[in-house]
Design a protein around this motif. Structure first.
Motif, PDB file in Angstrom:
ATOM      1  N   SER A  55      41.130  48.508  42.700  1.00 35.08           N
ATOM      2  CA  SER A  55      39.966  49.306  41.792  1.00 35.08           C
ATOM      3  C   SER A  55      38.640  48.387  41.846  1.00 35.08           C
ATOM      4  CB  SER A  55      40.453  49.395  40.339  1.00 35.08           C
ATOM      5  OG  SER A  55      40.878  48.277  39.803  1.00 35.08           O
ATOM      6  N   GLN A  60      43.425  46.461  39.285  1.00 34.47           N
ATOM      7  CA  GLN A  60      44.640  47.487  39.549  1.00 34.47           C
ATOM      8  C   GLN A  60      44.750  47.643  41.001  1.00 34.47           C
ATOM      9  OE1 GLN A  60      44.512  51.284  36.521  1.00 34.47           O
ATOM     10  NE2 GLN A  60      42.359  50.335  36.772  1.00 34.47           N
ATOM     11  N   SER A 101      41.756  57.928  45.498  1.00 32.06           N
ATOM     12  CA  SER A 101      40.824  56.742  45.254  1.00 32.06           C
ATOM     13  C   SER A 101      40.379  56.746  43.859  1.00 32.06           C
ATOM     14  CB  SER A 101      39.875  56.940  46.352  1.00 32.06           C
ATOM     15  OG  SER A 101      38.890  57.852  45.845  1.00 32.06           O
ATOM     16  N   PHE A 102      40.106  55.277  43.417  1.00 25.40           N
ATOM     17  CA  PHE A 102      39.537  55.239  42.361  1.00 25.40           C
ATOM     18  C   PHE A 102      38.018  55.892  42.070  1.00 25.40           C
ATOM     19  CE2 PHE A 102      42.762  51.533  42.836  1.00 25.40           C
ATOM     20  CZ  PHE A 102      43.523  51.825  41.658  1.00 25.40           C
ATOM     21  N   SER A 106      36.574  52.607  37.722  1.00 30.46           N
ATOM     22  CA  SER A 106      38.122  52.092  37.708  1.00 30.46           C
ATOM     23  C   SER A 106      38.926  52.964  36.792  1.00 30.46           C
ATOM     24  CB  SER A 106      38.266  50.563  37.343  1.00 30.46           C
ATOM     25  OG  SER A 106      37.430  49.815  38.385  1.00 30.46           O
ATOM     26  N   ILE A 109      41.513  58.441  39.015  1.00 33.27           N
ATOM     27  CA  ILE A 109      42.076  58.487  40.510  1.00 33.27           C
ATOM     28  C   ILE A 109      41.865  59.835  40.870  1.00 33.27           C
ATOM     29  CG2 ILE A 109      43.725  58.266  42.123  1.00 33.27           C
ATOM     30  CD1 ILE A 109      44.943  56.095  40.321  1.00 33.27           C
ATOM     31  N   SER A 164      30.440  57.430  37.966  1.00 32.13           N
ATOM     32  CA  SER A 164      31.715  57.996  37.749  1.00 32.13           C
ATOM     33  C   SER A 164      31.708  59.413  37.067  1.00 32.13           C
ATOM     34  CB  SER A 164      32.788  57.052  37.006  1.00 32.13           C
ATOM     35  OG  SER A 164      32.929  55.873  37.973  1.00 32.13           O
TER      36      SER A 164
END
Length: 678
Positions: A55, A60, A101-102, A106, A109, A164
């Motif tokens: 991550s 992670q 994928s992250f 983080s 997913i 994100s």
């Protein structure tokens, strides 16, 4: 054994890296020799680590375990999450997850499952379905169709925004793409057809759209990619400051654009490249963003050689970074002031690492040996891990600092090197020769053990010959042909016109007439070898796989008995049977260049095979989703109609690489066939 280091990942601090060792992920320091630290809470046990990713906050690790192939690069897998001292299965609600994928923060997913895109919240363990119209052979969301995967080299067709909060993804509508049915036998009482969408030259492609989903509100917006729906979108992504961009390539593949999407819906082209023939296929290193404004482009259209150029989103062209009659083969990394790159400056046959300032000054060569380097950089380019080999030297893996100073060796293939020295295995010798038409070609020769120039030896030509390819290179490799040197054979290889790394002009000579000049060059090479005093001119053979199989067939037909033997594995026999992206970039569409497809198809020259003189072996797997078994069927149909004799070896349910079962068997067959017929 030719040693390598698997699964190298740089950690964010640029001071540590991880590798994949004995089903474990181990962390080391670049600058110091240390035993390494396991990054997993306990040994993985029965868990087979296929791939892994940290991550962004490195708390992670997302682990892919197992691999169920779909096509050449794509596969479904099981995912596990290593965090807070535990290793647990994740994405449990998915039936066939892939391409996970992250997010940059983080917390999420993203992954694809059965042609739809999903986002999993790690904290709440809740899954959000982003799309709901995915269907096999119809609609694909977040991953690519067959031809994008094979020819444009990617399968993960989505990208998180840097904050994100949004996710951009590609949507493929392949309902109008013709259906290819490939028969599967699998030892069953009744065989079954495996159907998938495969666009052949001149036919319908998927219609590709770009969408953005707001992960806070759930709102989705389709991005305007232009009025043309018969085009390619080779990549999507976000700039460091959060603006969406996408690559656009026309169907002819001779106009390439980078389109930037501004926050309020406006768009502008920040880079455009045009070519009379084609723009070399773009990949992840074609455009590299340096910061919020600057980006590097790797292209050949300006000077005829692949070089680096610096651009500004606001101001356009800034500087030509590299120049010369050599090619930049890839960008390794940048720290915002310099760029590290691999190039052919010392020889088209070699790759060395250089760094240069972004203004094109202060170029430094960092690797010193003559051969082939592959580089895994650290974050920030303070260190790198180099894998070096040459035609005479197996892999050596070293850690170097950013200035090129070696810090320590990780692997050196010592046992293999000692074995090679003890056995006196013949080595490749590189040379050039000039054809009857005056073209100088690069080549190599491997002579038998205890070679005696007063004797006459049989010769096998091995080649691939496809556009932009390279078979003659100063890099360690061994395959079935090397076994022939132990049996008293000479093995030679030449890169003819159309192959790569000698400039745009040389590479594009074959445009629009695949199989014309390349065949001339291989026949010239055979004649050149036949003229050597140590060659038995009556015992010259040729071999090739895929494009090389197309060439081996063509040379067998047009060689007028020059070749005693020809082996064609998984051959293309008409470019009308091959896919849109690869074929049309080099041969235009068949609607506009029918002669380029038909004039050099070996199917149309079956009558010319001198089967009394040339023994022909055709090998193909029935589950080849790339070069379909149809190619061999139609070739043999033509040979049969002309009353020609030939040999065949069929591998049931094997793909283009003769996987999953028969890679060894096919090579043994070729060795034995050569010994019997050459």
């Amino acid at each position: 054994m030719n040693q390598s280091v698997r699964g190298i990942r740089s950690m964010a601090d640029g001071e540590h890296y991880t590798t994949l060792e004995k089903n474990n992920i181990v962390r080391y320091k670049y600058a110091e020799t240390n035993r390494g630290e396991s990054m997993l809470p306990s040994p993985a046990g029965n868990l087979t680590i296929t791939d892994y990713a940290f991550s962004p906050d490195e708390r992670q690790i997302l682990i892919a375990s197992g691999r169920k192939p779909i096509y050449r690069h794509s596969y479904t897998t099981s995912y596990y999450l290593s965090a807070a001292g535990s290793l647990t299965p994740t994405l449990n609600s998915a039936e066939a997850p892939r391409d996970a994928s992250f997010s940059p923060d983080s917390r999420l997913i993203a992954y694809s499952d059965r042609n739809d895109l999903y986002v999993y919240d790690i904290t709440s363990r809740q899954t959000r379905r982003i799309t709901d119209d995915g269907a096999w052979n119809a609609i694909i969301n977040g991953t690519t169709d067959w031809v994008y995967e094979e020819e444009l080299g990617f399968t993960k067709a989505y990208a998180f925004s840097p904050d994100s909060r949004r996710i951009a993804y590609m949507r493929f509508d392949e309902r109008e793409v013709p259906l290819m049915e490939m028969m599967r036998f699998d030892g069953k009482l009744y065989n079954e057809a495996y159907s998938f969408k495969y666009p052949k030259a001149g036919g319908r492609n998927s219609t590709v759209e770009v969408w953005v989903c707001d992960l806070t509100t759930g709102a989705k917006e389709r991005i305007d990619t232009g009025g043309e729906n018969d085009q390619y979108i080779p990549r999507i992504g976000w700039t460091p400051d959060g603006r969406l961009y996408f690559f656009r390539l026309n169907r002819r593949q001779n106009t390439f654009e980078v389109i930037m999407c501004e926050p309020h819906g406006a768009q502008r082209t920040i880079y455009e490249e045009r070519s009379q023939q084609y723009v070399e296929r773009v990949d992840d290193t074609s455009v590299t963003f340096v910061d919020n404004d600057r980006f590097l482009v790797r292209q050949e259209s300006h000077t005829g050689y692949m070089h680096l150029y610096l651009y500004s989103i606001r101001r356009g062209f800034v500087a030509q970074v590299t120049k010369g009659e050599w090619e930049v083969t890839g960008i390794v990394g940048t720290d915002g002031k310099r760029v590290w790159f691999l190039s052919t400056e010392t020889s088209p046959l070699r790759r060395n690492l250089y760094s240069i300032r972004l203004d094109g000054k202060d170029k430094r060569r960092l690797t010193q040996e003559e051969g082939f380097y592959a580089i895994s950089p650290s974050a920030g380019m303070k260190y790198y891990i180099s894998t070096f080999s040459s035609a005479s030297t197996p892999n050596r893996v070293e850690i170097c600092d950013g200035a090129g100073n070696s810090l320590r060796t990780l692997a050196d293939s010592r046992e293999l090197r000692e074995e090679l020295a003890a056995t006196g295995r013949p080595q490749k010798e590189f040379f050039t020769f000039t054809t009857e038409r005056g073209d100088e070609l690069n080549a190599y020769i491997v002579k038998p053990r205890h070679f005696d120039p007063s004797q006459r030896y049989p010769v096998l030509l091995t080649q691939y010959s496809g556009p932009g390819s390279q078979s003659v290179r100063d890099r360690w490799a061994m395959d079935w042909e090397d076994a022939l040197a132990d049996k008293g054979y000479i093995v030679v290889c030449a890169d003819g016109r159309g192959t790569g790394f000698r400039g745009e002009k040389f590479k594009k000579l074959t445009y629009g007439r695949l199989g014309a000049l390349e065949v001339e060059d291989q026949i010239s090479f055979a004649r050149h070898m036949a003229s050597q005093p140590y060659v038995d001119a009556d015992r010259i053979g040729i071999y090739g796989w895929s494009y090389g199989g197309f060439m081996a067939l063509s040379c067998a037909m047009k060689g007028h008995g020059l070749f005693r033997m020809a082996i064609a594995v998984a051959p293309v026999t008409s470019w009308r049977y091959y896919d849109t992206i690869y074929t049309e970039i080099y041969n235009n569409l068949p609607q506009y260049n029918a002669s380029g497809y038909d004039d050099n198809s070996p199917i149309n020259f079956a009558r010319m095979l001198d089967d009394k003189r040339t023994r022909l072996l055709i090998i193909h797997g029935t589950a080849d989703d790339n070069v379909h078994f149809q190619n061999t069927i139609e070739m043999t149909r033509a040979l049969n109609r002309c009353g020609k004799q030939y040999d065949m070896m069929i591998y049931p349910d094997q793909n283009h690489s003769m996987l999953p079962d028969d890679t060894g068997n096919v090579r043994q067959k070729m060795i034995e066939y050569t010994l019997q017929n050459l």
